[in-house]
Enzyme design. Sequence first.
Site, PDB file in Angstrom:
ATOM      1  N   HIS A   1       0.822  -1.216   0.000  1.00 12.79           N
ATOM      2  CA  HIS A   1       0.000   0.000   0.000  1.00 12.79           C
ATOM      3  C   HIS A   1       0.853   1.262   0.000  1.00 12.79           C
ATOM      4  O   HIS A   1       0.359   2.346   0.294  1.00 12.79           O
ATOM      5  CB  HIS A   1      -0.933   0.011   1.219  1.00 12.79           C
ATOM      6  CG  HIS A   1      -2.006  -1.032   1.125  1.00 12.79           C
ATOM      7  ND1 HIS A   1      -2.730  -1.446   2.220  1.00 12.79           N
ATOM      8  CD2 HIS A   1      -2.452  -1.777   0.086  1.00 12.79           C
ATOM      9  CE1 HIS A   1      -3.594  -2.374   1.846  1.00 12.79           C
ATOM     10  NE2 HIS A   1      -3.435  -2.608   0.563  1.00 12.79           N
TER      11      HIS A   1
ATOM     12  N   CYS B   1       6.170  14.127 -13.353  1.00 11.01           N
ATOM     13  CA  CYS B   1       7.281  13.336 -13.942  1.00 11.01           C
ATOM     14  C   CYS B   1       7.266  11.888 -13.470  1.00 11.01           C
ATOM     15  O   CYS B   1       8.111  11.091 -13.871  1.00 11.01           O
ATOM     16  CB  CYS B   1       8.623  13.998 -13.617  1.00 11.01           C
ATOM     17  SG  CYS B   1       9.081  13.969 -11.879  1.00 11.01           S
TER      18      CYS B   1
ATOM     19  N   CYS C   1       8.510  19.704  -6.895  1.00  7.33           N
ATOM     20  CA  CYS C   1       9.116  18.392  -7.150  1.00  7.33           C
ATOM     21  C   CYS C   1      10.641  18.572  -7.255  1.00  7.33           C
ATOM     22  O   CYS C   1      11.117  19.425  -8.024  1.00  7.33           O
ATOM     23  CB  CYS C   1       8.586  17.806  -8.465  1.00  7.33           C
ATOM     24  SG  CYS C   1       9.469  16.303  -8.979  1.00  7.33           S
TER      25      CYS C   1
ATOM     26  N   CYS D   1      11.426  17.634 -11.253  1.00  6.72           N
ATOM     27  CA  CYS D   1      10.981  18.449 -12.407  1.00  6.72           C
ATOM     28  C   CYS D   1      10.592  19.858 -11.995  1.00  6.72           C
ATOM     29  O   CYS D   1      10.162  20.651 -12.832  1.00  6.72           O
ATOM     30  CB  CYS D   1       9.807  17.755 -13.112  1.00  6.72           C
ATOM     31  SG  CYS D   1       8.271  17.799 -12.168  1.00  6.72           S
TER      32      CYS D   1
ATOM     33  N   GLY E   1      -2.088  -9.315  12.513  1.00  2.67           N
ATOM     34  CA  GLY E   1      -2.615  -7.990  12.818  1.00  2.67           C
ATOM     35  C   GLY E   1      -3.332  -7.314  11.674  1.00  2.67           C
ATOM     36  O   GLY E   1      -3.193  -6.101  11.470  1.00  2.67           O
TER      37      GLY E   1
ATOM     38  N   LEU F   1      -5.651 -10.082  17.724  1.00  2.00           N
ATOM     39  CA  LEU F   1      -6.231  -9.924  19.068  1.00  2.00           C
ATOM     40  C   LEU F   1      -7.560 -10.645  19.186  1.00  2.00           C
ATOM     41  O   LEU F   1      -7.969 -11.047  20.267  1.00  2.00           O
ATOM     42  CB  LEU F   1      -6.486  -8.434  19.358  1.00  2.00           C
ATOM     43  CG  LEU F   1      -5.366  -7.579  19.900  1.00  2.00           C
ATOM     44  CD1 LEU F   1      -5.898  -6.197  20.232  1.00  2.00           C
ATOM     45  CD2 LEU F   1      -4.694  -8.221  21.099  1.00  2.00           C
TER      46      LEU F   1
END
Length: 235
Positions: A112, A123, A139, A142, A179, A204
């Site tokens: 993720h 770019c 950036c 660029c 988890g 848990l």
Amino acid sequence: MTGIHRSIVILTGAGISAESGLATFRGAGGLWMGHRVEDVATPEAFARQPEMVHAFYNARRRQLADSAIAPNAAHEALVRLEDGWAGDFLLVTQNVDDLHERAGSKRIVHMHGELRRARCTTCDRGFAWLDDLGTDTACPHCARTGSLRPDIVWFGEMPMDLERIHRALQGCDLFISIGTSGLVYPAAGFVEAAPAARTVEINLEPTSRRSMFDEHRTGPAGTLVPALVHELLQA
Ligand code: APR
């Protein structure tokens, strides 16, 4: 844990970082700093209110810089397993924090994305980024402003490295999920993509995917992961 295993795939979720002080997504009623993740972690939210989305991730990135936030015994045990394991090993994390890396994990995939990286939508370069991001940030490659975004996979976007992950799942004989609530796909489906594996869920509490796993270990990752790693390395 019985039998000799050769190839391990591990999936972690927000629960492995909970004992380090990072809130999980759905533990606090699904609210994160007052936001519903589904409302801010989307390309549409970013297009509509970029500053609000930047503020959400800036607060989480800043939290990582807090010296009180550190890897816990579960992160450290996974490094011992990676270093001590003779067979194949891949750690797949849904987490965008850097606690696995800070503990020493190397064979890791952030499916993720990562809080401490940014990407330029002009770019398309991705790069490490530890400070706040905003619509006025230029950036570094660029020089365009207004085109930087967190290098995070939002809802509706394609997770990273899925081919590599599925290859590892196909070939593994031990799959351990730690988890994660098992509510967000494709990660929630990985347990069904490891046909040759013994599957273990550490959480848990029982999750919605509980019935898909061969074995369940119920309790805090900070206690159960070191114990499981000890068993595996002793076998
Ligand atoms: N030890 C073990 N498990 C724990 C602990 C702990 N100390 N604390 C919480 N958990 C478990 C909870 O029971 C829950 O099942 O961790 C899980 C956390 O679930 P979520 O908050 O849904 O986080 P996660 O499964 O990682 O979310 C998946 O959803 O919001 C998106 O992209 C985001 O990567 C995230 C994805």
